[in-house]
Design a protein around this motif. Structure first.
Motif, PDB file in Angstrom:
ATOM      1  N   ASN A 160      -0.413 -15.087 -33.479  1.00 53.18           N
ATOM      2  CA  ASN A 160       0.638 -14.327 -32.789  1.00 53.18           C
ATOM      3  C   ASN A 160       0.093 -13.146 -31.991  1.00 53.18           C
ATOM      4  O   ASN A 160       0.853 -12.272 -31.578  1.00 53.18           O
ATOM      5  CB  ASN A 160       1.663 -13.832 -33.816  1.00 53.18           C
ATOM      6  CG  ASN A 160       2.481 -14.959 -34.407  1.00 53.18           C
ATOM      7  OD1 ASN A 160       3.348 -15.525 -33.754  1.00 53.18           O
ATOM      8  ND2 ASN A 160       2.177 -15.289 -35.650  1.00 53.18           N
ATOM      9  N   ARG A 161      -1.223 -13.153 -31.743  1.00 54.06           N
ATOM     10  CA  ARG A 161      -1.856 -11.989 -31.111  1.00 54.06           C
ATOM     11  C   ARG A 161      -1.308 -11.687 -29.720  1.00 54.06           C
ATOM     12  O   ARG A 161      -1.263 -10.523 -29.307  1.00 54.06           O
ATOM     13  CB  ARG A 161      -3.373 -12.176 -31.051  1.00 54.06           C
ATOM     14  CG  ARG A 161      -3.836 -13.327 -30.168  1.00 54.06           C
ATOM     15  CD  ARG A 161      -5.300 -13.667 -30.410  1.00 54.06           C
ATOM     16  NE  ARG A 161      -5.785 -14.718 -29.523  1.00 54.06           N
ATOM     17  CZ  ARG A 161      -5.525 -16.002 -29.684  1.00 54.06           C
ATOM     18  NH1 ARG A 161      -4.751 -16.411 -30.681  1.00 54.06           N
ATOM     19  NH2 ARG A 161      -6.018 -16.912 -28.850  1.00 54.06           N
ATOM     20  N   MET A 220      13.215 -17.241 -38.665  1.00 57.23           N
ATOM     21  CA  MET A 220      13.318 -15.788 -38.604  1.00 57.23           C
ATOM     22  C   MET A 220      12.099 -15.148 -37.949  1.00 57.23           C
ATOM     23  O   MET A 220      12.105 -13.947 -37.665  1.00 57.23           O
ATOM     24  CB  MET A 220      13.500 -15.221 -40.017  1.00 57.23           C
ATOM     25  CG  MET A 220      14.722 -15.745 -40.733  1.00 57.23           C
ATOM     26  SD  MET A 220      14.855 -15.132 -42.436  1.00 57.23           S
ATOM     27  CE  MET A 220      15.230 -13.414 -42.126  1.00 57.23           C
ATOM     28  N   GLU A 221      11.064 -15.943 -37.712  1.00 59.41           N
ATOM     29  CA  GLU A 221       9.799 -15.354 -37.273  1.00 59.41           C
ATOM     30  C   GLU A 221       9.905 -14.645 -35.921  1.00 59.41           C
ATOM     31  O   GLU A 221       9.331 -13.564 -35.738  1.00 59.41           O
ATOM     32  CB  GLU A 221       8.708 -16.416 -37.223  1.00 59.41           C
ATOM     33  CG  GLU A 221       7.344 -15.836 -36.926  1.00 59.41           C
ATOM     34  CD  GLU A 221       6.228 -16.723 -37.408  1.00 59.41           C
ATOM     35  OE1 GLU A 221       5.936 -16.706 -38.624  1.00 59.41           O
ATOM     36  OE2 GLU A 221       5.647 -17.442 -36.585  1.00 59.41           O
ATOM     37  N   ALA A 222      10.627 -15.214 -34.986  1.00 55.21           N
ATOM     38  CA  ALA A 222      10.753 -14.581 -33.666  1.00 55.21           C
ATOM     39  C   ALA A 222      11.390 -13.202 -33.785  1.00 55.21           C
ATOM     40  O   ALA A 222      10.963 -12.247 -33.115  1.00 55.21           O
ATOM     41  CB  ALA A 222      11.573 -15.468 -32.736  1.00 55.21           C
ATOM     42  N   ASN A 223      12.395 -13.076 -34.652  1.00 55.75           N
ATOM     43  CA  ASN A 223      13.046 -11.780 -34.847  1.00 55.75           C
ATOM     44  C   ASN A 223      12.108 -10.776 -35.520  1.00 55.75           C
ATOM     45  O   ASN A 223      12.152  -9.577 -35.218  1.00 55.75           O
ATOM     46  CB  ASN A 223      14.314 -11.936 -35.687  1.00 55.75           C
ATOM     47  CG  ASN A 223      15.418 -12.656 -34.938  1.00 55.75           C
ATOM     48  OD1 ASN A 223      15.446 -12.649 -33.704  1.00 55.75           O
ATOM     49  ND2 ASN A 223      16.319 -13.288 -35.657  1.00 55.75           N
ATOM     50  N   VAL A 240       3.224 -14.501 -45.930  1.00 53.09           N
ATOM     51  CA  VAL A 240       3.190 -14.631 -44.469  1.00 53.09           C
ATOM     52  C   VAL A 240       2.586 -16.004 -44.141  1.00 53.09           C
ATOM     53  O   VAL A 240       1.464 -16.295 -44.558  1.00 53.09           O
ATOM     54  CB  VAL A 240       2.350 -13.506 -43.829  1.00 53.09           C
ATOM     55  CG1 VAL A 240       2.219 -13.713 -42.334  1.00 53.09           C
ATOM     56  CG2 VAL A 240       2.975 -12.151 -44.129  1.00 53.09           C
ATOM     57  N   PRO A 241       3.300 -16.864 -43.431  1.00 57.44           N
ATOM     58  CA  PRO A 241       2.793 -18.220 -43.190  1.00 57.44           C
ATOM     59  C   PRO A 241       1.480 -18.220 -42.426  1.00 57.44           C
ATOM     60  O   PRO A 241       1.338 -17.546 -41.419  1.00 57.44           O
ATOM     61  CB  PRO A 241       3.914 -18.870 -42.361  1.00 57.44           C
ATOM     62  CG  PRO A 241       4.703 -17.732 -41.802  1.00 57.44           C
ATOM     63  CD  PRO A 241       4.603 -16.627 -42.794  1.00 57.44           C
ATOM     64  N   GLY A 242       0.533 -18.976 -42.962  1.00 58.74           N
ATOM     65  CA  GLY A 242      -0.773 -19.030 -42.317  1.00 58.74           C
ATOM     66  C   GLY A 242      -1.734 -17.967 -42.813  1.00 58.74           C
ATOM     67  O   GLY A 242      -2.916 -17.991 -42.462  1.00 58.74           O
ATOM     68  N   LYS A 291      -4.538  -2.988 -26.878  1.00 54.45           N
ATOM     69  CA  LYS A 291      -4.243  -4.368 -27.252  1.00 54.45           C
ATOM     70  C   LYS A 291      -4.332  -4.520 -28.771  1.00 54.45           C
ATOM     71  O   LYS A 291      -4.915  -3.660 -29.442  1.00 54.45           O
ATOM     72  CB  LYS A 291      -5.228  -5.334 -26.571  1.00 54.45           C
ATOM     73  CG  LYS A 291      -6.683  -5.101 -26.930  1.00 54.45           C
ATOM     74  CD  LYS A 291      -7.584  -6.073 -26.177  1.00 54.45           C
ATOM     75  CE  LYS A 291      -9.059  -5.843 -26.531  1.00 54.45           C
ATOM     76  NZ  LYS A 291      -9.948  -6.792 -25.816  1.00 54.45           N
ATOM     77  N   PRO A 292      -3.761  -5.602 -29.336  1.00 54.23           N
ATOM     78  CA  PRO A 292      -3.848  -5.807 -30.782  1.00 54.23           C
ATOM     79  C   PRO A 292      -5.306  -5.943 -31.234  1.00 54.23           C
ATOM     80  O   PRO A 292      -6.118  -6.567 -30.541  1.00 54.23           O
ATOM     81  CB  PRO A 292      -3.082  -7.117 -31.013  1.00 54.23           C
ATOM     82  CG  PRO A 292      -2.272  -7.319 -29.790  1.00 54.23           C
ATOM     83  CD  PRO A 292      -3.009  -6.674 -28.665  1.00 54.23           C
TER      84      PRO A 292
END
Length: 245
Positions: free
Chosen positions: A176-177, A144-147, A166-168, A33-34
């Protein structure tokens, strides 16, 4: 893993001995896992005490490694096991050495486009055993984030290093974990620019003296007001010493 987790003012800090770094990194890679590694300053600890998302991010991190000398002093004052202070750049280099020796892969995210290209080239020269399986610059459009995440998932790197743009910031990984692959994830605002040789890292001597905050102070003199936060931190530490068991 030979990690000892303590809680300083209820906020997690991890003790990772030098001799266990490589084994720990390899075990994180095998976790399925991440796994986020976070470097914590005094200001981060104070933020985590009032920001529930930030606190949850630290609690869920695989490693919370202290940057500020004050955190070690506070742990000693409270009779807690004293963590090992880590320079974020030095620790990232150690991790890169580990994945280089095991011929693992890397994805770079963040920075301006040219800086990212220069960073990629310099990392490739320094760590020839690492396969750089992808990159994407920071300061991108939200659409573009999903891509980008799909690209990371398809590349499935052993290590994801994220930098400025990187936002955030450090929260991007935590938010996004559930979408990321089983990857070690590290955020450091300056790391892409340092790899690109656009920015100098703090010297070892300055870090040992606890002066890592001075470059930020020179860029923004108003950060001298952070001294009041440091005072608040020590007032809380003394309160814990006197009134908490």
């Amino acid at each position: 893993m030979a990690i000892t987790r303590i809680h300083l003012l209820t906020i997690p800090l991890d003790i990772l001995p030098d001799e266990d770094i490589e084994q720990t990194i390899m075990q994180l890679l095998d976790s399925g896992k991440p796994q986020q590694i976070i470097f914590i300053t005094l200001w981060d600890l104070l933020k985590a005490r009032r920001d529930t998302e930030f606190r949850a991010m630290l609690e869920n991190a695989a490693l919370c490694l202290p940057l500020s000398k004050s955190l070690l002093r506070a742990a000693r004052f409270l009779n807690l096991p004293v963590p090992i202070r880590r320079d974020s750049f030095d620790m990232i280099i150690r991790i890169l050495n580990t994945i280089d020796s095991h011929f693992k892969s890397l994805y770079l995210l963040g920075g301006r486009a040219q800086n990212l290209l220069d960073a990629e080239r310099n990392v490739h020269i320094t760590f020839p055993g690492i396969s750089i399986v992808g990159r994407f610059n920071g300061f991108y459009r939200k659409s573009m984030e999903a891509n980008i995440i799909t690209s990371i998932v398809k590349a499935h790197p052993a290590l994801l290093i994220a930098g400025n743009g990187v936002p955030g910031g450090v929260r991007w990984i935590y938010r996004n974990r559930t979408k990321l692959p089983a990857t070690i994830c590290i955020y450091d605002n300056d790391i892409i620019d340092i790899f690109a040789k656009r920015k100098k890292r703090i010297s070892d001597a300055a870090f040992r003296k606890g002066h890592e905050f001075l470059p930020q102070l020179l860029r923004n003199p108003f950060k001298i007001l952070y001294g009041f936060r440091a005072l608040l931190f020590w007032l809380i530490v003394v309160f814990y010493r006197l009134f908490r068991k």
